[in-house]
Structures are given as C-alpha cells and as structure tokens.
Design a protein around this motif. Structure first.
Motif, PDB file in Angstrom:
ATOM      1  N   VAL A  72       0.858  -1.180   0.000  1.00  0.00           N
ATOM      2  CA  VAL A  72       0.000   0.000   0.000  1.00  0.00           C
ATOM      3  C   VAL A  72       0.897   1.233   0.000  1.00  0.00           C
ATOM      4  CG1 VAL A  72      -0.198   0.068   2.540  1.00  0.00           C
ATOM      5  CG2 VAL A  72      -1.954   1.145   1.117  1.00  0.00           C
ATOM      6  N   GLY A  73       0.514   2.237  -0.773  1.00  0.00           N
ATOM      7  CA  GLY A  73       1.207   3.521  -0.765  1.00  0.00           C
ATOM      8  C   GLY A  73       0.399   4.518   0.055  1.00  0.00           C
ATOM      9  N   ILE A  74       1.092   5.336   0.838  1.00  0.00           N
ATOM     10  CA  ILE A  74       0.428   6.361   1.647  1.00  0.00           C
ATOM     11  C   ILE A  74       1.117   7.695   1.403  1.00  0.00           C
ATOM     12  CG2 ILE A  74      -0.127   7.167   3.970  1.00  0.00           C
ATOM     13  CD1 ILE A  74      -0.240   4.264   4.875  1.00  0.00           C
ATOM     14  N   ASN A  75       0.318   8.703   1.054  1.00  0.00           N
ATOM     15  CA  ASN A  75       0.809  10.069   0.875  1.00  0.00           C
ATOM     16  C   ASN A  75       0.396  10.876   2.090  1.00  0.00           C
ATOM     17  OD1 ASN A  75       1.409  12.683   0.129  1.00  0.00           O
ATOM     18  ND2 ASN A  75      -0.037  12.762  -1.565  1.00  0.00           N
ATOM     19  N   ALA A  76       1.381  11.390   2.826  1.00  0.00           N
ATOM     20  CA  ALA A  76       1.115  12.184   4.029  1.00  0.00           C
ATOM     21  C   ALA A  76       1.538  13.639   3.872  1.00  0.00           C
ATOM     22  CB  ALA A  76       1.845  11.564   5.228  1.00  0.00           C
ATOM     23  N   ASN A  77       1.980  14.024   2.689  1.00  0.00           N
ATOM     24  CA  ASN A  77       2.466  15.395   2.519  1.00  0.00           C
ATOM     25  C   ASN A  77       1.349  16.431   2.674  1.00  0.00           C
ATOM     26  OD1 ASN A  77       5.102  14.697   2.177  1.00  0.00           O
ATOM     27  ND2 ASN A  77       5.202  15.172   0.015  1.00  0.00           N
ATOM     28  N   ASP A  78       1.735  17.604   3.144  1.00  0.00           N
ATOM     29  CA  ASP A  78       0.816  18.731   3.304  1.00  0.00           C
ATOM     30  C   ASP A  78       0.469  19.288   1.924  1.00  0.00           C
ATOM     31  OD1 ASP A  78      -0.578  21.005   3.978  1.00  0.00           O
ATOM     32  OD2 ASP A  78       1.105  22.005   4.964  1.00  0.00           O
ATOM     33  N   ALA A  79      -0.750  19.012   1.474  1.00  0.00           N
ATOM     34  CA  ALA A  79      -1.176  19.434   0.134  1.00  0.00           C
ATOM     35  C   ALA A  79      -1.460  20.929   0.063  1.00  0.00           C
ATOM     36  CB  ALA A  79      -2.405  18.648  -0.302  1.00  0.00           C
ATOM     37  N   ARG A  80      -1.615  21.579   1.209  1.00  0.00           N
ATOM     38  CA  ARG A  80      -1.803  23.042   1.182  1.00  0.00           C
ATOM     39  C   ARG A  80      -0.521  23.729   0.726  1.00  0.00           C
ATOM     40  NH1 ARG A  80      -3.690  24.004   7.189  1.00  0.00           N
ATOM     41  NH2 ARG A  80      -1.832  22.723   7.328  1.00  0.00           N
ATOM     42  N   THR A  81       0.593  23.176   1.127  1.00  0.00           N
ATOM     43  CA  THR A  81       1.885  23.740   0.747  1.00  0.00           C
ATOM     44  C   THR A  81       2.401  23.127  -0.556  1.00  0.00           C
ATOM     45  OG1 THR A  81       2.379  24.033   3.089  1.00  0.00           O
ATOM     46  CG2 THR A  81       4.229  24.181   1.581  1.00  0.00           C
ATOM     47  N   TYR A  82       2.107  21.857  -0.769  1.00  0.00           N
ATOM     48  CA  TYR A  82       2.561  21.137  -1.962  1.00  0.00           C
ATOM     49  C   TYR A  82       1.331  20.648  -2.715  1.00  0.00           C
ATOM     50  CZ  TYR A  82       7.165  21.495   0.000  1.00  0.00           C
ATOM     51  OH  TYR A  82       8.337  21.995   0.503  1.00  0.00           O
ATOM     52  N   SER A  83       0.730  21.528  -3.507  1.00  0.00           N
ATOM     53  CA  SER A  83      -0.533  21.224  -4.188  1.00  0.00           C
ATOM     54  C   SER A  83      -0.411  20.035  -5.143  1.00  0.00           C
ATOM     55  CB  SER A  83      -1.060  22.456  -4.929  1.00  0.00           C
ATOM     56  OG  SER A  83      -0.146  22.863  -5.926  1.00  0.00           O
ATOM     57  N   GLU A  84       0.790  19.745  -5.604  1.00  0.00           N
ATOM     58  CA  GLU A  84       0.994  18.596  -6.492  1.00  0.00           C
ATOM     59  C   GLU A  84       0.702  17.282  -5.778  1.00  0.00           C
ATOM     60  OE1 GLU A  84       4.448  16.967  -9.519  1.00  0.00           O
ATOM     61  OE2 GLU A  84       4.591  18.983  -8.712  1.00  0.00           O
ATOM     62  N   ASP A  85       0.671  17.309  -4.445  1.00  0.00           N
ATOM     63  CA  ASP A  85       0.398  16.104  -3.667  1.00  0.00           C
ATOM     64  C   ASP A  85      -1.053  16.039  -3.174  1.00  0.00           C
ATOM     65  OD1 ASP A  85       2.924  15.009  -3.975  1.00  0.00           O
ATOM     66  OD2 ASP A  85       3.728  16.103  -2.264  1.00  0.00           O
ATOM     67  N   SER A  86      -1.932  16.826  -3.755  1.00  0.00           N
ATOM     68  CA  SER A  86      -3.347  16.819  -3.365  1.00  0.00           C
ATOM     69  C   SER A  86      -3.996  15.482  -3.726  1.00  0.00           C
ATOM     70  CB  SER A  86      -4.099  17.948  -4.056  1.00  0.00           C
ATOM     71  OG  SER A  86      -4.232  17.672  -5.446  1.00  0.00           O
ATOM     72  N   PHE A  87      -5.128  15.214  -3.101  1.00  0.00           N
ATOM     73  CA  PHE A  87      -5.858  13.971  -3.355  1.00  0.00           C
ATOM     74  C   PHE A  87      -6.211  13.829  -4.834  1.00  0.00           C
ATOM     75  CE2 PHE A  87      -9.566  11.213  -3.469  1.00  0.00           C
ATOM     76  CZ  PHE A  87      -9.152  10.153  -2.673  1.00  0.00           C
ATOM     77  N   ASP A  88      -6.715  14.896  -5.447  1.00  0.00           N
ATOM     78  CA  ASP A  88      -7.067  14.833  -6.869  1.00  0.00           C
ATOM     79  C   ASP A  88      -5.862  14.484  -7.731  1.00  0.00           C
ATOM     80  OD1 ASP A  88      -9.701  15.422  -6.318  1.00  0.00           O
ATOM     81  OD2 ASP A  88      -9.504  17.553  -6.775  1.00  0.00           O
ATOM     82  N   ARG A  89      -4.727  15.046  -7.390  1.00  0.00           N
ATOM     83  CA  ARG A  89      -3.516  14.740  -8.167  1.00  0.00           C
ATOM     84  C   ARG A  89      -2.999  13.332  -7.884  1.00  0.00           C
ATOM     85  NH1 ARG A  89      -0.294  20.229  -9.206  1.00  0.00           N
ATOM     86  NH2 ARG A  89      -2.003  21.339 -10.209  1.00  0.00           N
TER      87      ARG A  89
END
Length: 184
Positions: A72-89
């Motif tokens: 399983v992959g998990i993304n925990a980055n702050d998408a407010r600061t790094y928009s490229e890591d948003s859920f939609d992306r």
C-alpha cells in the motif's frame, strides 16, 4: 537535499490505520495486508526520489503479490503547501503510473507520525503477524534508476514471506522529507 531514514525498530507492531483511498473506499491495514505480510510505502506525487524508484516499486509489488505480500502507498504530505500532492492529483498520478496497489491519503499525518516515517519513498515491511521486519529503500536508485541494482525491498520481503524474518543487513531509505503541516 535528501533525508535518510533511521534504523527500524524490528519486531515492532504495525500501527493501525483507516484512510481514504483514491478509488473512494476507506481502507485499513487489514484490508491491504497479504497472507504473509505487507509493505507500507510512504510516497507522494512530486518527489523525484519516488519517481526514480517508481518503476522498481511497481515491479516489486507485482512480484510480491504471488508470495502473499500486500503493498500500500500512503501520501502524508501537506497538500496546502505542496498542491501537487493533493488527493485529486494522487488519482491522476496513480492512473498515469499504473499503480497495482492501493494509494491512500493521510491528510492528518497521524499515520505517518505513528510509523515514524521521515522521507519518500520509505518502505516498512511487516510479516504475517504484522511485526516490522524491514525498514528501508526499494533499491539503490535515487533520482534516477540504477540499472541492475539489487532488489533490496523485494529480496527482504521474499525472505519475510519464506521465513518470517527480515534480512540482517538493511539499507535506509533516502528521499525527500515528508512535508509536515506547520500547525500540527
């Protein structure tokens, strides 16, 4: 500048989680584990180290599945600061890459903190009893794949699947630091 993971607390129990997946489901650790173990990979969309190891991670996921190891992959980055890591992306990233494993979003970062994750990609390999047996890298690739590099994650988890034990020598993960929220 990259960040290196510390040594794993081998034998520690896998922290439980319940996180949204890019396909609309909410998945738990029990949902993603295989009969002989599971690999939890902290990753994200924008990290050049993730991109450098992605093909090998996908290959390893496919090769470990028949051995009873889930990934399983998990993304925990702050998408407010790094928009490229948003859920939609994340949805687009997974589709473009053809991820053969679930990709989850840890918006609160509680799961990453529970695991002690520090960088992307960072792999936590657990045995059938959900005890930590491997913490480290996919392979020696950094921003660019290393041709012919030993398959550190695959070999470690194949050993876990066969014996329940991880390798004596483990290689730390190296990658971008997890992008922590400033208000937590």
């Amino acid at each position: 500048m990259g960040t290196e993971s510390p040594a794993g607390d081998l034998g520690a129990a896998a922290p439980r989680f319940s996180l949204p997946a890019i396909d609309g489901r909410t998945l738990t650790l029990d949902d993603v584990r295989g009969e002989r173990g599971v690999v939890v990979v902290f990753m994200c969309n924008h990290c050049p180290y993730v991109k450098g190891a992605l093909a090998q991670l996908i290959r390893d996921a496919r090769d470990l599945a028949p051995l009873g190891i889930g990934i399983v992959g998990i993304n925990a980055n702050d998408a407010r600061t790094y928009s490229e890591d948003s859920f939609d992306r994340m949805v687009a990233f997974a589709a473009d890459a053809g991820l053969p494993f679930p990709y989850l979003y840890d918006e609160t970062q509680q799961t990453a903190r529970a695991y002690g994750a520090v960088c992307t990609p960072e792999c936590f390999g657990f045995d059938a009893n959900l005890r930590l047996r491997y913490r480290g890298r996919v392979d020696a690739s950094r921003k660019d794949p290393v041709a012919g590099a030993p398959r550190d994650l695959f070999e470690a988890m194949r050993q876990v699947a066969q014996t329940g034990e991880g390798p004596a020598q483990q290689h730390p993960a190296f990658g971008c630091s997890i992008k922590w929220k400033l208000d937590t």
